[in-house]
Write a protein that holds these residues in place. Structure first.
Motif, PDB file in Angstrom:
ATOM      1  N   ASP A 150     120.207  41.383  60.023  1.00 44.81           N
ATOM      2  CA  ASP A 150     119.510  40.205  59.705  1.00 44.81           C
ATOM      3  C   ASP A 150     117.897  40.137  59.145  1.00 44.81           C
ATOM      4  N   PHE A 151     117.506  41.519  59.214  1.00 44.92           N
ATOM      5  CA  PHE A 151     116.036  41.774  59.175  1.00 44.92           C
ATOM      6  C   PHE A 151     115.446  40.889  57.994  1.00 44.92           C
ATOM      7  N   VAL A 152     116.021  41.199  56.790  1.00 42.77           N
ATOM      8  CA  VAL A 152     115.428  40.581  55.530  1.00 42.77           C
ATOM      9  C   VAL A 152     115.715  39.183  55.576  1.00 42.77           C
ATOM     10  N   LYS A 153     116.597  38.600  56.173  1.00 40.33           N
ATOM     11  CA  LYS A 153     116.887  37.185  56.122  1.00 40.33           C
ATOM     12  C   LYS A 153     115.851  36.578  56.986  1.00 40.33           C
ATOM     13  N   ASN A 154     115.550  37.346  58.428  1.00 41.87           N
ATOM     14  CA  ASN A 154     114.611  36.628  59.139  1.00 41.87           C
ATOM     15  C   ASN A 154     113.284  36.847  59.105  1.00 41.87           C
ATOM     16  N   ASN A 155     113.180  37.754  57.980  1.00 43.22           N
ATOM     17  CA  ASN A 155     111.354  38.022  57.830  1.00 43.22           C
ATOM     18  C   ASN A 155     111.263  37.640  56.314  1.00 43.22           C
ATOM     19  N   MET A 156     112.046  36.879  55.575  1.00 50.02           N
ATOM     20  CA  MET A 156     111.919  36.846  54.147  1.00 50.02           C
ATOM     21  C   MET A 156     110.589  36.466  53.729  1.00 50.02           C
ATOM     22  N   ALA A 157     109.695  35.668  54.365  1.00 52.29           N
ATOM     23  CA  ALA A 157     108.373  34.887  53.895  1.00 52.29           C
ATOM     24  C   ALA A 157     107.426  36.252  54.208  1.00 52.29           C
ATOM     25  N   ASP A 158     107.397  36.951  55.171  1.00 53.42           N
ATOM     26  CA  ASP A 158     106.530  37.950  55.730  1.00 53.42           C
ATOM     27  C   ASP A 158     106.635  39.136  54.456  1.00 53.42           C
ATOM     28  N   ILE A 159     107.918  39.324  54.317  1.00 54.07           N
ATOM     29  CA  ILE A 159     108.258  40.597  53.469  1.00 54.07           C
ATOM     30  C   ILE A 159     107.700  40.277  52.070  1.00 54.07           C
ATOM     31  N   CYS A 160     108.019  39.148  51.640  1.00 51.63           N
ATOM     32  CA  CYS A 160     107.436  38.611  50.317  1.00 51.63           C
ATOM     33  C   CYS A 160     106.125  38.724  50.209  1.00 51.63           C
ATOM     34  N   ALA A 161     105.245  38.102  51.346  1.00 53.80           N
ATOM     35  CA  ALA A 161     103.789  37.926  51.292  1.00 53.80           C
ATOM     36  C   ALA A 161     103.392  39.213  51.316  1.00 53.80           C
ATOM     37  N   SER A 162     103.933  40.322  51.855  1.00 57.82           N
ATOM     38  CA  SER A 162     103.629  41.791  51.822  1.00 57.82           C
ATOM     39  C   SER A 162     103.540  42.357  50.427  1.00 57.82           C
ATOM     40  N   VAL A 163     104.675  42.224  49.784  1.00 60.55           N
ATOM     41  CA  VAL A 163     105.009  42.825  48.380  1.00 60.55           C
ATOM     42  C   VAL A 163     103.897  42.245  47.537  1.00 60.55           C
ATOM     43  N   GLN A 164     104.017  40.874  47.680  1.00 59.36           N
ATOM     44  CA  GLN A 164     102.914  40.186  46.467  1.00 59.36           C
ATOM     45  C   GLN A 164     101.802  40.555  46.888  1.00 59.36           C
ATOM     46  N   ASN A 165     101.223  40.742  48.208  1.00 58.17           N
ATOM     47  CA  ASN A 165      99.766  41.241  48.459  1.00 58.17           C
ATOM     48  C   ASN A 165      99.652  42.521  47.870  1.00 58.17           C
ATOM     49  N   ARG A 166     100.688  43.425  47.997  1.00 47.92           N
ATOM     50  CA  ARG A 166     100.298  44.851  47.452  1.00 47.92           C
ATOM     51  C   ARG A 166     100.382  44.760  46.052  1.00 47.92           C
ATOM     52  N   ILE A 167     101.106  44.109  45.220  1.00 45.26           N
ATOM     53  CA  ILE A 167     101.049  43.995  43.787  1.00 45.26           C
ATOM     54  C   ILE A 167      99.692  43.344  43.474  1.00 45.26           C
ATOM     55  N   ILE A 168      99.469  42.649  43.852  1.00 51.09           N
ATOM     56  CA  ILE A 168      97.921  41.867  43.873  1.00 51.09           C
ATOM     57  C   ILE A 168      96.713  42.803  43.720  1.00 51.09           C
ATOM     58  N   THR A 169      96.680  43.635  45.022  1.00 50.42           N
ATOM     59  CA  THR A 169      95.602  44.708  45.274  1.00 50.42           C
ATOM     60  C   THR A 169      95.644  45.618  44.231  1.00 50.42           C
ATOM     61  N   ILE A 170      96.905  46.324  43.770  1.00 49.53           N
ATOM     62  CA  ILE A 170      96.833  47.031  42.743  1.00 49.53           C
ATOM     63  C   ILE A 170      96.113  46.712  41.551  1.00 49.53           C
ATOM     64  N   LEU A 171      96.619  45.283  41.342  1.00 52.64           N
ATOM     65  CA  LEU A 171      96.009  44.650  39.769  1.00 52.64           C
ATOM     66  C   LEU A 171      94.577  44.500  39.778  1.00 52.64           C
ATOM     67  N   MET A 172      94.192  43.956  41.173  1.00 50.73           N
ATOM     68  CA  MET A 172      92.962  43.463  41.264  1.00 50.73           C
ATOM     69  C   MET A 172      91.675  44.638  41.450  1.00 50.73           C
ATOM     70  N   ASP A 173      92.267  45.970  41.773  1.00 51.17           N
ATOM     71  CA  ASP A 173      91.244  46.881  42.062  1.00 51.17           C
ATOM     72  C   ASP A 173      91.159  47.387  40.665  1.00 51.17           C
ATOM     73  N   LYS A 174      92.104  47.740  39.950  1.00 53.74           N
ATOM     74  CA  LYS A 174      91.909  48.061  38.513  1.00 53.74           C
ATOM     75  C   LYS A 174      90.883  47.074  37.633  1.00 53.74           C
ATOM     76  N   LEU A 175      91.216  45.912  37.880  1.00 54.11           N
ATOM     77  CA  LEU A 175      90.447  45.086  37.127  1.00 54.11           C
ATOM     78  C   LEU A 175      89.052  45.111  37.352  1.00 54.11           C
ATOM     79  N   GLU A 176      88.698  45.269  38.605  1.00 53.85           N
ATOM     80  CA  GLU A 176      87.501  45.237  39.239  1.00 53.85           C
ATOM     81  C   GLU A 176      86.666  46.762  38.538  1.00 53.85           C
ATOM     82  N   ALA A 177      87.427  47.878  38.697  1.00 55.27           N
ATOM     83  CA  ALA A 177      86.998  48.900  37.846  1.00 55.27           C
ATOM     84  C   ALA A 177      86.594  49.033  36.522  1.00 55.27           C
TER      85      ALA A 177
END
Ligand code: KG4
Ligand code: ZN
Length: 335
Positions: free
Chosen positions: A232-259
């Protein structure tokens, strides 16, 4: 003042819009629902659905703009990139209108139109738009690019994804988490209630290019390993997993935009494309802009995901310079 009618049919949205120069008079979008149960867009069904609704969508756009076909000065359409069967419907319709009304036909490139959506003026003309040159991070389901917009007709791609697009990364992650298509908006929704507790690797990609395939594999292993211990790991932790995935996609995008800003010295910076509807990305972009002293611009939500308003404004700039297309123009799946 020139009136442009535009048609967008590159994927699963049938859209028509009318602008008077840079002011949008109407923007009608019909989102095809037929694909939901297949977990992705089915090209054959998309073409058929475009053909079914394109006439009422255009009629609605004319009605909302309070004008008639005879008032239109040029007909714009999305020429590339996209699903070829879908593009053919919009192209065929725009050509028929141009021929019947004896007015210019204007072919527009979808990705450039996403960038130019930042220049759309509100009816009252009160909104701020970027001056030239400006940088734009375009993030959609099919593309991820950093573009320098020197002028409406001079767009230069200075960075892009080497594999998946940012929207694809969202959608594929969502699929692995058992969420329906398109998963991007759902990850956004869950992420708002979660904390980015889990850390996914940031790829080391040269220059201003992006890669999201490593993240996809990391998420796959992460889910597999945790599910082994607790089904049940995904079901029980959906919000934190989504926040973590989204956070990584955003940092990848923002780092390149800054560069990209550092490299080009450009401080007028925009985002565009379907993924720019993401609340986490909008917030991170605004905060980074404040920190760096940039002038930041985000199109209204309705001009971020696929729409014909952006095709209309791109068409208007071409009309102004008399960049017309012949009636023999054909669409193409790639740029
Ligand atoms: O620009 P767009 O509407 O179509 C293309 O040209 O591809 O972008 C669609 C993409 C999809 O991958 C969808 O999941 C993503 O944009 N998207 C989002 C959000 N809204 C749409 N991704 C993350 N968060 C959102 N709120
Ligand atoms: Zn798009």
């Amino acid at each position: 003042m020139a009136l442009i009618l535009a048609i967008e049919s590159s994927c699963d949205e049938t859209a028509a819009a009318i602008c008077r120069e840079e002011v949008m008079l109407s923007n009608v979008v019909f989102s095809q629902l037929v694909h939901k149960k297949y977990g992705g867009v089915v090209p054959e069904l998309a073409s058929r659905a475009h053909l079914e609704v394109i006439t009422p969508v255009i009629e609605q756009a004319l009605k909302e703009a309070d004008c008639e076909l005879k008032d239109i000065d040029a007909f714009a359409f999305t020429q590339s990139p996209g699903l070829i069967g879908s593009l053919l419907v919009g192209a065929g319709f725009a050509k028929s209108l141009a021929l019947a009304m004896n007015k210019p036909l204007i072919a527009v490139q979808h990705m450039e139109a996403h960038v130019l959506a930042n220049l759309i003026r509100k009816k009252e003309g009160s909104n701020k738009v970027p001056g030239f040159p400006f940088l734009c991070l375009t993030v959609s389901g099919g593309h991820t690019q950093i573009v320098v917009c020197h002028s409406p007709l001079e767009l230069e791609v200075i960075g892009q994804t080497l594999d998946d697009a940012a929207g694809e990364a969202f959608d594929k992650a969502a699929k692995m988490l058992g969420l329906p298509y398109p998963g991007g908006p759902l990850i956004d929704k869950y992420a708002a209630e979660g904390i980015p507790l889990y850390s996914f690797p940031e790829p080391k990609i040269p220059e201003l290019n992006f890669s999201f395939s490593g993240l996809k594999t990391a998420i796959l292993y992460f889910i597999r390993d945790h599910q082994k211990e607790n089904s049940d790991f995904v079901k029980n932790n959906m919000a934190d997993i989504c926040a973590s995935v989204q956070n990584r996609i955003i940092t990848i995008l923002m780092d390149k935009l800054e560069a990209a800003s550092e490299q080009t010295g450009i401080r007028n910076i925009c985002i565009a494309g379907g993924v720019s509807a993401n609340k986490g990305l909008r917030k991170a972009f605004t905060e980074l802009g404040e920190q760096k002293g940039w002038n930041t611009f985000i199109p209204p939500f309705e001009y971020c995901t696929d729409n014909a308003a952006m095709i209309a404004i791109a068409g208007y700039y071409k009309f102004k310079e008399k960049v017309y297309s012949p009636l023999t123009a054909t669409p193409s799946a790639r740029v």
